[in-house]
Design a protein around this motif. Sequence first.
Motif, PDB file in Angstrom:
ATOM      1  N   SER A 301      22.374  42.062  26.169  1.00  0.00           N
ATOM      2  CA  SER A 301      21.053  42.626  26.461  1.00  0.00           C
ATOM      3  C   SER A 301      21.127  43.459  27.733  1.00  0.00           C
ATOM      4  O   SER A 301      20.568  43.083  28.782  1.00  0.00           O
ATOM      5  CB  SER A 301      20.012  41.505  26.623  1.00  0.00           C
ATOM      6  OG  SER A 301      19.990  40.661  25.498  1.00  0.00           O
ATOM      7  N   ASP A 303      19.639  46.012  28.642  1.00  0.00           N
ATOM      8  CA  ASP A 303      18.398  46.622  29.094  1.00  0.00           C
ATOM      9  C   ASP A 303      17.638  45.742  30.083  1.00  0.00           C
ATOM     10  O   ASP A 303      16.612  46.157  30.628  1.00  0.00           O
ATOM     11  CB  ASP A 303      17.501  46.921  27.883  1.00  0.00           C
ATOM     12  CG  ASP A 303      17.251  45.693  27.017  1.00  0.00           C
ATOM     13  OD1 ASP A 303      18.084  44.763  27.058  1.00  0.00           O
ATOM     14  OD2 ASP A 303      16.244  45.672  26.299  1.00  0.00           O
ATOM     15  N   ALA A 470      26.052  52.500  31.119  1.00  0.00           N
ATOM     16  CA  ALA A 470      26.059  51.791  29.842  1.00  0.00           C
ATOM     17  C   ALA A 470      27.447  51.824  29.207  1.00  0.00           C
ATOM     18  O   ALA A 470      27.924  50.809  28.668  1.00  0.00           O
ATOM     19  CB  ALA A 470      25.019  52.394  28.903  1.00  0.00           C
TER      20      ALA A 470
END
Length: 564
Positions: A301, A303, A470
């Motif tokens: 996760s 984010d 990312a």
Amino acid sequence: MSGDAGLWCDRLVRGLEQHEFDLYALSRSRQQEDEGWVPLPPQVSRVRTAPLWTADDDGVSHGRRARRRFAECYGELVGAVCAGAAPGADGPSGCGSDESADASADLADRFGSALYGLAELAREEGGLVGALRSDAAVRTLERACRAPGALRTAREARVPDLLAVTAHLERALRPLTLDWYGDDGLGAADLCHAAAGGPAALPGLLARHFCGVPLLVTEYGVQLRSHYLGLGPDAAAPAVRALLGAFHGRLAAEVYRRAEILTPGNAHARRWQERCGADRARIRTVYPGMDASRFAEVGESPDRAEPDTLVWVGRVEPAKDLISLLHAFAEVRKEEPKARLRIVGAPCGPEGAAYLGHCRALAAQLFPDEAEGAHAVGDNPVSFEEIGGPEAPTLPDAYAAGAVVVLSSVVEGFPISLVEAMLCGRATVSTDVGAVVEVIGGTGLVVPPRNPRALAEACVALLHDPERRARLGAAARARALELFTVEQNIAAFHGIYLRIVSHCPVRRVVLDASGEPRPFAAPAESHVPGRWTGPTARVLPRTAPGWAATAPVRATPLAAAEGA
């Protein structure tokens, strides 16, 4: 054993449930013993402990012959120590000693023979605590320091220096007097696995000498390197540093020479071992294993990260160089006024507590509370937290909060916190120390240590580029899952255990119920899981050709006494 090394040893024993273990632990402080015991898995048959931090006078009074033997052996040992710099004294990339290969080999043989001679004397005549503390030991050391060819620094040793070195040697050699080396102890094992080098590996070294038990040595932090770092100019006089450095160098070389296999935790440790004379053919790099499951939710996760937050996680101590990190963050704030820095970790001992106070004062000086702008009054952009607090209830939560995880150390062995950040899928900025480059492998940014400007520029580059963050985070997580999990660590050691016992079986005579020898009672299959030997067989120490072993392998981990 405590800390990261203790956690690794616990995971290894629990993961190798097909093997039987006896645990032999050397404690380094009363605090370590008072921390208590952990529940043991069923494959652990016995635990024996011995403190290295204290030793009362054993009251052993040696006769004239024993005193003469002690003087000869101890004189040879300190003579080899004083004769010249030991291998590795200049580090893994230094120029080393000027001794010729033959002279160096001769000194190594002298040191090893003297070490085993002292162990044999202790086994036959009783403890050596009194002898190692005696005036005779100090005089023997003084003669070795004044002998022709001794180290120049050793020749300058004064009485306080001689007393300090004698006390240190007595403590380091305490494992020689333990009653662990009989048939009811380490002699019954199929292999000894030392979880550290240095004095902590002495029991395994003596089990090999007395009983022929093969020795496996794992070092995730090289003990010799830790000794050099811990005994700096402010800690001891030059003569003390030179003599103790030579002793620990000789001991490391002897351990590396006698070990069947060495398993450093990274290439940095491997280079140290090779510099100290370890045979490259007997070295197998095995990375520490991390529990990836506890970081799975955060890693999957990405984010959850706060886009303007930098996170540092670890033990608060001077080697982590939080001072440079704070100065670097001051530069970051000039480019990113909304940036925040979360320092998550507890101080390590009194020195760490004092260092934490210094860091808090510096943060208050660099970032006074702002009356307006991005933060409310009293809201400092730097926070100091500990795991378990409201902002970081768990370790994964601490990593989850940061868009970038920073490591600012000036000294580092295997960077555990960096692997944890990688398992969490976080982009990282690290200093080029220890095994950092080896661990990162291109999945993060690496800058020189003690360079706040370079650290700041790397952090700003990642804060400005979320897509790059990312990509690096995903690559870092994939690399960590491939190389640094508990599963790969356990599988590697399972194979090493079987390799050692198949190539170096402990030779014992097996007798039947009537006391007659059974020369072929234990076939090679005895090292394969399953009970292959008869219920009436019993094993005696080696006295003739032929060998037997329990099945599965009976391994004996030796917990580290220093530096764990």
